[in-house]
Design an enzyme around this catalytic site. Sequence first.
Site, PDB file in Angstrom:
ATOM      1  N   ASP A   1     117.385  36.640 -26.605  1.00 44.14           N
ATOM      2  CA  ASP A   1     118.174  35.914 -27.607  1.00 44.14           C
ATOM      3  C   ASP A   1     118.752  36.968 -28.542  1.00 44.14           C
ATOM      4  OD1 ASP A   1     117.874  32.658 -28.718  1.00 44.14           O
ATOM      5  OD2 ASP A   1     118.844  34.141 -30.031  1.00 44.14           O
TER       6      ASP A   1
ATOM      7  N   ASP B   1     123.297  26.482 -26.632  1.00 44.55           N
ATOM      8  CA  ASP B   1     124.340  25.808 -27.423  1.00 44.55           C
ATOM      9  C   ASP B   1     125.344  25.208 -26.442  1.00 44.55           C
ATOM     10  OD1 ASP B   1     123.260  26.692 -29.912  1.00 44.55           O
ATOM     11  OD2 ASP B   1     124.038  28.686 -29.463  1.00 44.55           O
TER      12      ASP B   1
ATOM     13  N   GLU C   1     113.537  34.049 -19.969  1.00 44.01           N
ATOM     14  CA  GLU C   1     113.937  32.844 -20.697  1.00 44.01           C
ATOM     15  C   GLU C   1     115.153  33.235 -21.530  1.00 44.01           C
ATOM     16  OE1 GLU C   1     111.387  31.155 -23.807  1.00 44.01           O
ATOM     17  OE2 GLU C   1     112.754  29.448 -24.029  1.00 44.01           O
TER      18      GLU C   1
ATOM     19  N   ASP D   1     119.357  19.010 -23.909  1.00 40.06           N
ATOM     20  CA  ASP D   1     119.479  17.655 -24.463  1.00 40.06           C
ATOM     21  C   ASP D   1     120.912  17.175 -24.275  1.00 40.06           C
ATOM     22  OD1 ASP D   1     120.152  19.820 -26.390  1.00 40.06           O
ATOM     23  OD2 ASP D   1     121.071  18.107 -27.411  1.00 40.06           O
TER      24      ASP D   1
HETATM   25  C1  LIG Z   1     119.971  25.664 -29.669  1.00 41.46           C
HETATM   26  S1  LIG Z   1     119.121  27.206 -29.732  1.00 41.46           S
HETATM   27  C2  LIG Z   1     117.784  26.955 -28.591  1.00 41.46           C
HETATM   28  C3  LIG Z   1     116.612  27.875 -28.874  1.00 41.46           C
HETATM   29  C4  LIG Z   1     115.336  27.567 -28.048  1.00 41.46           C
HETATM   30  N1  LIG Z   1     115.543  27.761 -26.636  1.00 41.46           N
HETATM   31  C5  LIG Z   1     114.864  26.168 -28.320  1.00 41.46           C
HETATM   32  O1  LIG Z   1     115.064  25.296 -27.451  1.00 41.46           O
HETATM   33  O2  LIG Z   1     114.284  25.923 -29.392  1.00 41.46           O
HETATM   34  C6  LIG Z   1     120.197  28.267 -28.807  1.00 41.46           C
HETATM   35  C7  LIG Z   1     119.799  29.729 -28.878  1.00 41.46           C
HETATM   36  O3  LIG Z   1     120.672  30.484 -28.043  1.00 41.46           O
HETATM   37  C8  LIG Z   1     120.933  31.726 -28.652  1.00 41.46           C
HETATM   38  N2  LIG Z   1     122.190  32.193 -28.077  1.00 41.46           N
HETATM   39  C9  LIG Z   1     123.330  31.482 -27.960  1.00 41.46           C
HETATM   40  N3  LIG Z   1     124.286  32.196 -27.334  1.00 41.46           N
HETATM   41  C10 LIG Z   1     123.728  33.401 -27.051  1.00 41.46           C
HETATM   42  C11 LIG Z   1     124.185  34.575 -26.417  1.00 41.46           C
HETATM   43  N4  LIG Z   1     125.411  34.635 -25.956  1.00 41.46           N
HETATM   44  N5  LIG Z   1     123.342  35.619 -26.298  1.00 41.46           N
HETATM   45  C12 LIG Z   1     122.084  35.556 -26.792  1.00 41.46           C
HETATM   46  N6  LIG Z   1     121.567  34.448 -27.396  1.00 41.46           N
HETATM   47  C13 LIG Z   1     122.384  33.385 -27.532  1.00 41.46           C
HETATM   48  C14 LIG Z   1     120.974  31.418 -30.140  1.00 41.46           C
HETATM   49  O4  LIG Z   1     120.693  32.555 -30.924  1.00 41.46           O
HETATM   50  C15 LIG Z   1     119.876  30.351 -30.258  1.00 41.46           C
HETATM   51  O5  LIG Z   1     118.630  30.910 -30.599  1.00 41.46           O
END
Ligand SMILES: C[S@@+](CC[C@H](N)C(=O)[O-])C[C@H]1O[C@@H](n2cnc3c(N)ncnc32)[C@H](O)[C@@H]1O
Length: 216
Positions: free
Chosen positions: A70, A119, A45, A155
């Site tokens: 993450d 993101d 994931e 989303d």
């Molecule tokens: C909007 S949050 C979604 C978290 C979770 N999947 C949820 O739906 O609640 C996006 C996550 O992606 C992680 N993230 C973004 N770019 C990343 C990268 N290049 N490497 C590791 N993690 C990343 C951020 O730390 C964050 O926790």
Amino acid sequence: MGKDKLRKFTEIGSFSNVYQLEEGLANKGKWAEKHFGNEKPVVLELACGKGEYAVNMAKAFPDINFIGVDYKGNRIWRGAKTALEEQVDNVAFLRIQIEELLEYFAKGEVSEIWITFPDPQPQLSREKKRLTSDRFLEKYKVVLEEGGRMHLKTDNDGLYAYTVEKLTERGETIVASTDDLYHSALLNDTLRIKTYYEKKYLVVGKNINYLSWRFR
Ligand SMILES: C[S@@+](CC[C@H](N)C(=O)[O-])C[C@H]1O[C@@H](n2cnc3c(N)ncnc32)[C@H](O)[C@@H]1O
């Protein structure tokens, strides 16, 4: 960093189910054997945040090993803590930048990848940061076994449209797609798992997009 974030960040250092940065390097090509002590398939994931997919799929599928990835330690803390408390042994977490995926997983080591609410990086100047841009797709293609499935839940309608277009342009095989998962016949128990962010979007009536594909 706030006190609570710092506490969680420090605490995951002692968790047996969390690998931070270089700690995970020695498992490359051997995650199933070295961490899980078996030869079962490995599912990732990515952008797992608190790891709702990794933990809940681990509970539902005991014969599969799950790894949440993450870079935010305080978010990973939640999923890792739950897994330890509830003795869900077939899930682990890796705190790295997804950009480094090839340093941590060998060619064909992974049987399936989920990307949950990444993101969206809507600015064109940040396209390379989108987790479904070419440079990331190329990495997923390497670590995935032949015929392995990719899944994206988002989303963000723009990211969904971008990813459909990108996959079509590349000639990948889209296996399933919907721009309204909760009103779609595709909905099943796995797709009903809700992440932290997903719950927030659902409360305000946002449609959820889902896309699944295989690489050529
Ligand atoms: C909007 S949050 C979604 C978290 C979770 N999947 C949820 O739906 O609640 C996006 C996550 O992606 C992680 N993230 C973004 N770019 C990343 C990268 N290049 N490497 C590791 N993690 C990343 C951020 O730390 C964050 O926790």
